[in-house]
Design a protein around this motif. Structure first.
Motif, PDB file in Angstrom:
ATOM      1  N   ILE A  88     -32.695 -15.602 -20.840  1.00  0.00           N
ATOM      2  CA  ILE A  88     -33.305 -16.008 -19.448  1.00  0.00           C
ATOM      3  C   ILE A  88     -34.244 -17.130 -19.971  1.00  0.00           C
ATOM      4  O   ILE A  88     -35.259 -16.959 -20.817  1.00  0.00           O
ATOM      5  CB  ILE A  88     -34.016 -14.888 -18.869  1.00  0.00           C
ATOM      6  N   ARG A  89     -33.994 -18.397 -19.411  1.00  0.00           N
ATOM      7  CA  ARG A  89     -34.836 -19.684 -19.809  1.00  0.00           C
ATOM      8  C   ARG A  89     -36.366 -19.201 -19.302  1.00  0.00           C
ATOM      9  O   ARG A  89     -37.324 -19.920 -19.846  1.00  0.00           O
ATOM     10  CB  ARG A  89     -34.198 -20.982 -19.416  1.00  0.00           C
ATOM     11  N   SER A  90     -36.487 -18.964 -17.931  1.00  0.00           N
ATOM     12  CA  SER A  90     -37.509 -18.455 -17.470  1.00  0.00           C
ATOM     13  C   SER A  90     -37.340 -17.601 -16.203  1.00  0.00           C
ATOM     14  O   SER A  90     -36.176 -17.495 -15.819  1.00  0.00           O
ATOM     15  CB  SER A  90     -38.402 -19.899 -16.842  1.00  0.00           C
ATOM     16  N   PRO A  91     -38.415 -16.954 -15.764  1.00  0.00           N
ATOM     17  CA  PRO A  91     -38.338 -15.963 -14.793  1.00  0.00           C
ATOM     18  C   PRO A  91     -37.771 -16.912 -13.418  1.00  0.00           C
ATOM     19  O   PRO A  91     -38.275 -17.776 -13.007  1.00  0.00           O
ATOM     20  CB  PRO A  91     -39.648 -15.562 -14.484  1.00  0.00           C
ATOM     21  N   GLY A  92     -36.408 -16.289 -12.975  1.00  0.00           N
ATOM     22  CA  GLY A  92     -35.971 -16.960 -11.831  1.00  0.00           C
ATOM     23  C   GLY A  92     -35.013 -18.137 -12.253  1.00  0.00           C
ATOM     24  O   GLY A  92     -34.443 -18.666 -11.165  1.00  0.00           O
ATOM     25  N   GLY A  93     -35.005 -18.617 -13.485  1.00  0.00           N
ATOM     26  CA  GLY A  93     -34.463 -19.722 -13.925  1.00  0.00           C
ATOM     27  C   GLY A  93     -33.007 -19.355 -14.596  1.00  0.00           C
ATOM     28  O   GLY A  93     -32.391 -18.115 -14.239  1.00  0.00           O
ATOM     29  N   GLU A  94     -32.555 -20.295 -15.188  1.00  0.00           N
ATOM     30  CA  GLU A  94     -31.162 -20.357 -15.997  1.00  0.00           C
ATOM     31  C   GLU A  94     -31.076 -19.091 -16.675  1.00  0.00           C
ATOM     32  O   GLU A  94     -32.017 -18.605 -17.508  1.00  0.00           O
ATOM     33  CB  GLU A  94     -31.020 -21.678 -16.579  1.00  0.00           C
ATOM     34  N   THR A  95     -29.947 -18.674 -16.800  1.00  0.00           N
ATOM     35  CA  THR A  95     -29.555 -17.457 -17.610  1.00  0.00           C
ATOM     36  C   THR A  95     -28.025 -17.987 -18.174  1.00  0.00           C
ATOM     37  O   THR A  95     -27.291 -18.284 -17.367  1.00  0.00           O
ATOM     38  CB  THR A  95     -29.551 -16.233 -16.952  1.00  0.00           C
ATOM     39  N   PHE A  96     -27.671 -17.167 -19.429  1.00  0.00           N
ATOM     40  CA  PHE A  96     -26.401 -17.220 -19.857  1.00  0.00           C
ATOM     41  C   PHE A  96     -26.221 -16.157 -20.854  1.00  0.00           C
ATOM     42  O   PHE A  96     -27.252 -15.794 -21.303  1.00  0.00           O
ATOM     43  CB  PHE A  96     -26.172 -18.607 -20.399  1.00  0.00           C
ATOM     44  N   GLU A  97     -25.035 -15.717 -20.871  1.00  0.00           N
ATOM     45  CA  GLU A  97     -24.764 -14.823 -21.947  1.00  0.00           C
ATOM     46  C   GLU A  97     -24.252 -15.345 -23.373  1.00  0.00           C
ATOM     47  O   GLU A  97     -23.666 -16.276 -23.343  1.00  0.00           O
ATOM     48  CB  GLU A  97     -23.969 -13.678 -21.619  1.00  0.00           C
ATOM     49  N   VAL A  98     -24.556 -14.673 -24.514  1.00  0.00           N
ATOM     50  CA  VAL A  98     -24.187 -15.125 -25.990  1.00  0.00           C
ATOM     51  C   VAL A  98     -23.748 -13.770 -26.744  1.00  0.00           C
ATOM     52  O   VAL A  98     -24.376 -12.783 -26.456  1.00  0.00           O
ATOM     53  CB  VAL A  98     -25.115 -15.962 -26.324  1.00  0.00           C
ATOM     54  N   ILE A  99     -23.086 -14.182 -27.519  1.00  0.00           N
ATOM     55  CA  ILE A  99     -22.759 -13.200 -28.748  1.00  0.00           C
ATOM     56  C   ILE A  99     -23.187 -13.945 -29.771  1.00  0.00           C
ATOM     57  O   ILE A  99     -22.824 -14.874 -30.159  1.00  0.00           O
ATOM     58  CB  ILE A  99     -21.403 -12.766 -28.860  1.00  0.00           C
ATOM     59  N   ALA A 100     -23.870 -13.278 -30.618  1.00  0.00           N
ATOM     60  CA  ALA A 100     -24.489 -13.715 -32.140  1.00  0.00           C
ATOM     61  C   ALA A 100     -24.039 -12.640 -33.080  1.00  0.00           C
ATOM     62  O   ALA A 100     -24.201 -11.542 -32.950  1.00  0.00           O
ATOM     63  CB  ALA A 100     -25.984 -13.574 -32.013  1.00  0.00           C
ATOM     64  N   ILE A 101     -23.248 -13.295 -33.750  1.00  0.00           N
ATOM     65  CA  ILE A 101     -22.701 -12.493 -35.166  1.00  0.00           C
ATOM     66  C   ILE A 101     -23.404 -12.844 -36.243  1.00  0.00           C
ATOM     67  O   ILE A 101     -23.428 -13.840 -36.883  1.00  0.00           O
ATOM     68  CB  ILE A 101     -21.207 -12.788 -35.114  1.00  0.00           C
ATOM     69  N   TYR A 102     -24.397 -11.867 -36.718  1.00  0.00           N
ATOM     70  CA  TYR A 102     -25.275 -11.873 -38.056  1.00  0.00           C
ATOM     71  C   TYR A 102     -24.482 -11.377 -39.216  1.00  0.00           C
ATOM     72  O   TYR A 102     -24.143 -10.049 -39.100  1.00  0.00           O
ATOM     73  CB  TYR A 102     -26.507 -11.211 -37.812  1.00  0.00           C
ATOM     74  N   THR A 103     -24.578 -12.252 -40.146  1.00  0.00           N
ATOM     75  CA  THR A 103     -23.981 -11.655 -41.540  1.00  0.00           C
ATOM     76  C   THR A 103     -25.127 -11.530 -42.413  1.00  0.00           C
ATOM     77  O   THR A 103     -26.054 -12.915 -42.720  1.00  0.00           O
ATOM     78  CB  THR A 103     -23.092 -12.744 -42.212  1.00  0.00           C
ATOM     79  N   ILE A 104     -25.713 -10.417 -42.860  1.00  0.00           N
ATOM     80  CA  ILE A 104     -26.834 -10.345 -43.761  1.00  0.00           C
ATOM     81  C   ILE A 104     -26.411 -10.111 -45.166  1.00  0.00           C
ATOM     82  O   ILE A 104     -25.566  -9.679 -45.568  1.00  0.00           O
ATOM     83  CB  ILE A 104     -27.432  -8.927 -43.217  1.00  0.00           C
ATOM     84  N   ALA A 105     -27.448 -10.761 -46.094  1.00  0.00           N
ATOM     85  CA  ALA A 105     -27.180 -10.813 -47.382  1.00  0.00           C
ATOM     86  C   ALA A 105     -28.477 -10.971 -48.085  1.00  0.00           C
ATOM     87  O   ALA A 105     -29.478 -11.600 -47.647  1.00  0.00           O
ATOM     88  CB  ALA A 105     -26.521 -11.761 -47.977  1.00  0.00           C
ATOM     89  N   ASP A 106     -28.701 -10.003 -49.201  1.00  0.00           N
ATOM     90  CA  ASP A 106     -29.987 -10.086 -49.711  1.00  0.00           C
ATOM     91  C   ASP A 106     -31.463  -9.690 -48.672  1.00  0.00           C
ATOM     92  O   ASP A 106     -32.409 -10.438 -48.803  1.00  0.00           O
ATOM     93  CB  ASP A 106     -30.584 -11.280 -50.467  1.00  0.00           C
TER      94      ASP A 106
END
Length: 116
Positions: A88-106
């Motif tokens: 949500i960019r700002s209240p009442g503003g632009e929104t979009f959905e995203v998938i974030a795939i995190y790979t964790i090491a150390d």
């Protein structure tokens, strides 16, 4: 606060999401490896170091000071955590959905692949 390296993978991703939502650039970047790889899923990375990553998010936070990401779903298996988020960019503003795939090491995020 617990050091990034001491957190479980899920707690690490939650902590970086909270730092992102607080727009605390230093805290946010502390959860990522110095050689962080960022790209779109199944594409070569477009970012490959923390300084470029920091610069990119400094710009996002400056352009969208009320920007927040709302967690819709999270899946964790081994060293991979997948978040489905509504940005949500700002209240009442632009929104979009995203998938974030995190790979964790150390104890840090080594790679992020995005699906938009």
């Amino acid at each position: 606060m617990t050091a990034a390296g001491k957190l479980s993978n899920v707690d690490l991703i939650q902590a970086q999401l909270e730092a992102y939502n607080a727009q605390d650039l230093d805290a946010y970047c502390a959860y990522f490896a110095d050689d962080i790889q960022v790209g779109d899923l199944n594409r070569p990375p477009h970012t490959s170091d923390i300084e470029t990553y920091r610069k990119n998010y400094a710009g996002v936070f400056a352009k969208f000071p009320e920007n927040k990401a709302e967690l819709l779903n999270r899946i964790a298996v081994g060293s991979t955590v997948i978040d489905h988020e509504k940005v949500i960019r700002s209240p009442g503003g632009e929104t979009f959905e995203v998938i974030a795939i995190y790979t964790i090491a150390d104890g840090k995020v080594a790679r992020v692949d995005f699906v938009k």
